[in-house]
Design a protein around this motif. Structure first.
Motif, short mmCIF file in Angstrom:
data_model
loop_
_atom_site.label_atom_id
_atom_site.label_comp_id
_atom_site.label_asym_id
_atom_site.label_seq_id
_atom_site.Cartn_x
_atom_site.Cartn_y
_atom_site.Cartn_z
N GLN A 127 0.83 -1.20 0.00
CA GLN A 127 0.00 0.00 0.00
C GLN A 127 0.87 1.25 0.00
O GLN A 127 0.58 2.22 -0.72
N GLN A 128 1.93 1.23 0.79
CA GLN A 128 2.84 2.38 0.83
C GLN A 128 3.56 2.55 -0.50
O GLN A 128 3.79 3.68 -0.96
N ALA A 129 3.91 1.43 -1.15
CA ALA A 129 4.56 1.51 -2.46
C ALA A 129 3.61 2.07 -3.51
O ALA A 129 3.99 2.92 -4.33
N LEU A 130 2.38 1.62 -3.47
CA LEU A 130 1.39 2.07 -4.46
C LEU A 130 1.07 3.56 -4.30
O LEU A 130 0.66 4.22 -5.25
N SER A 131 1.28 4.09 -3.09
CA SER A 131 1.05 5.52 -2.89
C SER A 131 2.04 6.37 -3.68
O SER A 131 1.82 7.56 -3.89
N LEU A 132 3.13 5.74 -4.14
CA LEU A 132 4.15 6.44 -4.91
C LEU A 132 3.93 6.31 -6.42
O LEU A 132 4.70 6.87 -7.20
N VAL A 133 2.91 5.54 -6.80
CA VAL A 133 2.65 5.28 -8.22
C VAL A 133 1.57 6.24 -8.71
O VAL A 133 0.60 6.54 -8.00
N GLY A 134 1.70 6.69 -9.93
CA GLY A 134 0.78 7.65 -10.50
C GLY A 134 -0.53 7.04 -10.98
O GLY A 134 -0.76 5.83 -10.83
N PRO A 135 -1.41 7.86 -11.55
CA PRO A 135 -2.74 7.40 -11.98
C PRO A 135 -2.70 6.34 -13.07
O PRO A 135 -3.71 5.66 -13.31
N GLU A 136 -1.56 6.16 -13.72
CA GLU A 136 -1.45 5.12 -14.75
C GLU A 136 -1.71 3.72 -14.19
O GLU A 136 -2.02 2.79 -14.93
N ALA A 137 -1.57 3.58 -12.88
CA ALA A 137 -1.73 2.27 -12.25
C ALA A 137 -3.18 1.93 -11.97
O ALA A 137 -3.48 0.82 -11.52
N GLU A 138 -4.12 2.83 -12.22
CA GLU A 138 -5.52 2.60 -11.83
C GLU A 138 -6.10 1.28 -12.33
O GLU A 138 -6.78 0.58 -11.57
N PRO A 139 -5.85 0.88 -13.60
CA PRO A 139 -6.43 -0.41 -14.05
C PRO A 139 -6.02 -1.59 -13.17
O PRO A 139 -6.83 -2.49 -12.94
N ALA A 140 -4.79 -1.59 -12.68
CA ALA A 140 -4.32 -2.69 -11.83
C ALA A 140 -5.11 -2.74 -10.53
O ALA A 140 -5.45 -3.83 -10.03
N LEU A 141 -5.43 -1.58 -9.97
CA LEU A 141 -6.19 -1.55 -8.72
C LEU A 141 -7.64 -1.98 -8.94
O LEU A 141 -8.24 -2.67 -8.10
N ARG A 142 -8.22 -1.60 -10.06
CA ARG A 142 -9.60 -2.01 -10.35
C ARG A 142 -9.70 -3.52 -10.58
O ARG A 142 -10.73 -4.13 -10.29
N GLU A 143 -8.63 -4.11 -11.06
CA GLU A 143 -8.65 -5.55 -11.33
C GLU A 143 -8.76 -6.38 -10.05
O GLU A 143 -9.17 -7.54 -10.11
N VAL A 144 -8.41 -5.81 -8.90
CA VAL A 144 -8.41 -6.59 -7.66
C VAL A 144 -9.51 -6.14 -6.70
O VAL A 144 -9.48 -6.49 -5.51
N LEU A 145 -10.47 -5.37 -7.17
CA LEU A 145 -11.52 -4.88 -6.27
C LEU A 145 -12.31 -6.02 -5.63
O LEU A 145 -12.80 -5.89 -4.50
N ASP A 146 -12.44 -7.14 -6.33
CA ASP A 146 -13.18 -8.27 -5.78
C ASP A 146 -12.29 -9.26 -5.05
O ASP A 146 -12.79 -10.30 -4.57
N ASP A 147 -11.02 -8.99 -4.98
CA ASP A 147 -10.09 -9.89 -4.29
C ASP A 147 -10.27 -9.70 -2.78
O ASP A 147 -10.19 -8.58 -2.27
N PRO A 148 -10.50 -10.78 -2.02
CA PRO A 148 -10.76 -10.63 -0.58
C PRO A 148 -9.57 -10.06 0.20
O PRO A 148 -9.76 -9.46 1.26
N GLU A 149 -8.36 -10.24 -0.29
CA GLU A 149 -7.18 -9.75 0.41
C GLU A 149 -6.72 -8.37 -0.05
O GLU A 149 -6.09 -7.64 0.70
N LEU A 150 -7.05 -8.04 -1.29
CA LEU A 150 -6.54 -6.80 -1.87
C LEU A 150 -7.63 -5.76 -2.15
O LEU A 150 -7.31 -4.60 -2.42
N GLY A 151 -8.88 -6.18 -2.09
CA GLY A 151 -9.98 -5.27 -2.43
C GLY A 151 -10.04 -4.05 -1.53
O GLY A 151 -10.38 -2.95 -1.99
#
Length: 475
Positions: free
Chosen positions: A348-372
């Motif tokens: 989570q701390q690493a992802l806070s350093l990533v720009g908006p280009e990463a949004e598709p990767a975060l949407r892909e795990v919205l239903d993941d019980p550990e990462l959602g």
């Protein structure tokens, strides 16, 4: 200091900068001067030292004068010999020539220069453990036997003590709760080695040991400063009423600087890390993980402080495209093992350093019980549209996961206690629901909350909930 667990990572300066610093140190520059001066007419004794007749010329070359000029020139020659800047070509005749490593100082890479400097450092550190005893140097030069027991000097014990002091100076320098690059008082450094950790109040005997050690260290750091290992402010000689008396311990913080202050230089950090690695310690450096996978990054930075973890992650991210980096981080953050919560926190701390280009990767795990949960946090913080609201179960799971990560990262810290108090206040019936959360760390987290919460009634509720969680897991 144990070699079984990794030390905090050190942020090393670039090698070209360190190499320039090494070349400018008095010890290495003097050794190089003598190596260029040496020629067919230079003579050495059986131990490789300059013969006495040549010491005045060597001292003059180095611009040395006074009673210690010959001894200082001899020491500089010994460094040149040990560092490979000069070599003995005929032992019987006692003749020397320039060594192969001399050319590295002008034509080698920065790493080559630092390798030569490290050899010089070893000589100086070894010399620093030798007491100034009449007849000792002469006996050694003549190849005679030295009865160490009669000198009340244990060479190995002295070497181990100085290594322990230097190791603690390194640890204090690289630790995030250390002096942040500032100087360390000599009494504190001596005490860090001599005073047992479980001793609430040092005894008079221990205080005397610290005082004696301070004076030994004062001499040793005076020797270590010219090699560039430390910046040292010596003990104020005015503190000693008599030359044979040891100074008393400082009475308050206002006068502590008069008892010696030592700061590890960037070059010194490089040198001590090299020595620690050679001794078998795990001494990581920020940037070493830049070419590793996200799984290695998250596992390693789980043991780092926040500032070091961020610095390491920034160097890891700069080599990668944001979207693929985010996907790799998320994949590495999964798991139900004991280290998984802290991996997810570092993710989570690493992802806070990533720009908006990463949004598709975060949407892909919205239903993941550990990462959602962390995906929703990331998207919401960036004002993303159409972020689905988390279910109550997901909220509780993420809460348990977050507290478990904080426990692993900080232990029973004040920050964690504040978090625990806030959770109990903001969520009525928190413990009645929390024990049902299907997370491997649920019982441990609830037990910790019971231990940390200052309100006895709330703490009792947490312990009851922990008991129910363990019963559920056992069933």
């Amino acid at each position: 200091m144990s070699d079984s667990s990794p030390l905090p990572p050190v942020r090393l300066h670039p090698e070209p900068e360190l190499a320039r610093a090494a070349l400018s140190t008095p010890v290495l520059s003097r050794a190089a001067l003598l190596a260029r001066w040496a020629g067919p007419g230079t003579r050495v004794d059986a131990g490789g030292g300059l013969v006495e007749e040549q010491l005045p010329a060597a001292a003059e070359l180095l611009g040395l004068s006074g009673d210690d000029a010959a001894a200082d020139a001899s020491a500089a020659w010994r460094v040149a010999l040990d560092a490979g800047l000069v070599e003995i070509v005929d032992e019987d005749a006692g003749t020397v020539a320039s060594g192969e490593d001399l050319a590295l100082l002008t034509g080698g890479s920065p790493h080559d220069v630092l390798t030569v400097w490290l050899s010089a450092l070893e000589t100086v550190v070894a010399d620093a453990t030798v007491p100034d005893l009449d007849g000792l140097a002469e006996a050694l030069e003549q190849g005679g036997e030295v009865d160490f027991s009669s000198l009340d000097w244990d060479p190995q014990a002295e070497a181990d003590f100085l290594d322990g002091v230097l190791g603690n100076l390194y640890l204090l320098t690289v630790s995030e709760d250390g002096p942040a690059g500032g100087p360390v008082p000599l009494p504190a450094l001596a005490a860090s080695v001599l005073v047992p950790g479980d001793m609430a109040e040092p005894t008079n005997d221990v205080l005397q040991q610290v005082s004696d050690a301070m004076m030994r260290l004062d001499d040793q750091f005076r020797m270590l400063e010219p090699i560039g290992l430390v910046e040292y402010e010596p003990v104020d000689e005015a503190l000693m009423a008599d030359a044979d008396e040891e100074p008393a311990a400082p009475v308050d913080d206002t006068d502590v600087s008069r008892y010696g202050m030592v700061r590890l230089t960037p070059l010194g950090a490089y040198g001590l890390r090299a020595r620690l690695l050679e001794a078998g310690f795990q001494a990581p450096a920020v940037g070493e993980l830049a070419d590793k996978g996200a799984d290695v990054l998250l596992d390693a930075t789980a043991r780092f402080g926040q500032a070091a973890a961020r610095a390491e992650t920034e160097q890891w991210l700069v080599r990668r495209e944001p979207l693929s980096a985010a996907r790799e981080l998320l994949a590495a953050a999964r798991g139900a093992d004991a280290g998984a919560p802290l991996r997810r926190l570092r993710c989570q701390q690493a992802l806070s350093l990533v720009g908006p280009e990463a949004e598709p990767a975060l949407r892909e795990v919205l239903d993941d019980p550990e990462l959602g949960g962390l995906a929703r946090v990331w998207l919401s913080e960036r004002g993303a549209l159409e972020v689905p609201a988390p279910s109550p179960d997901l909220v509780f799971w993420l809460t348990i996961d977050t507290v478990a990560a904080q426990l692993a990262a900080e232990g029973n810290s004040d920050e964690l206690q504040s978090l625990v108090e806030g959770l109990a206040e903001q969520h009525s019936g928190f413990f009645a629901a929390a024990w049902r959360v299907e997370h491997p760390a649920t019982a441990d987290v609830l037990e910790a909350m019971g231990r940390l919460h200052p309100d006895k009634k709330v703490a009792k509720e947490a312990r009851k909930a922990a008991f129910k969680a363990r019963s559920q897991q056992a069933g």
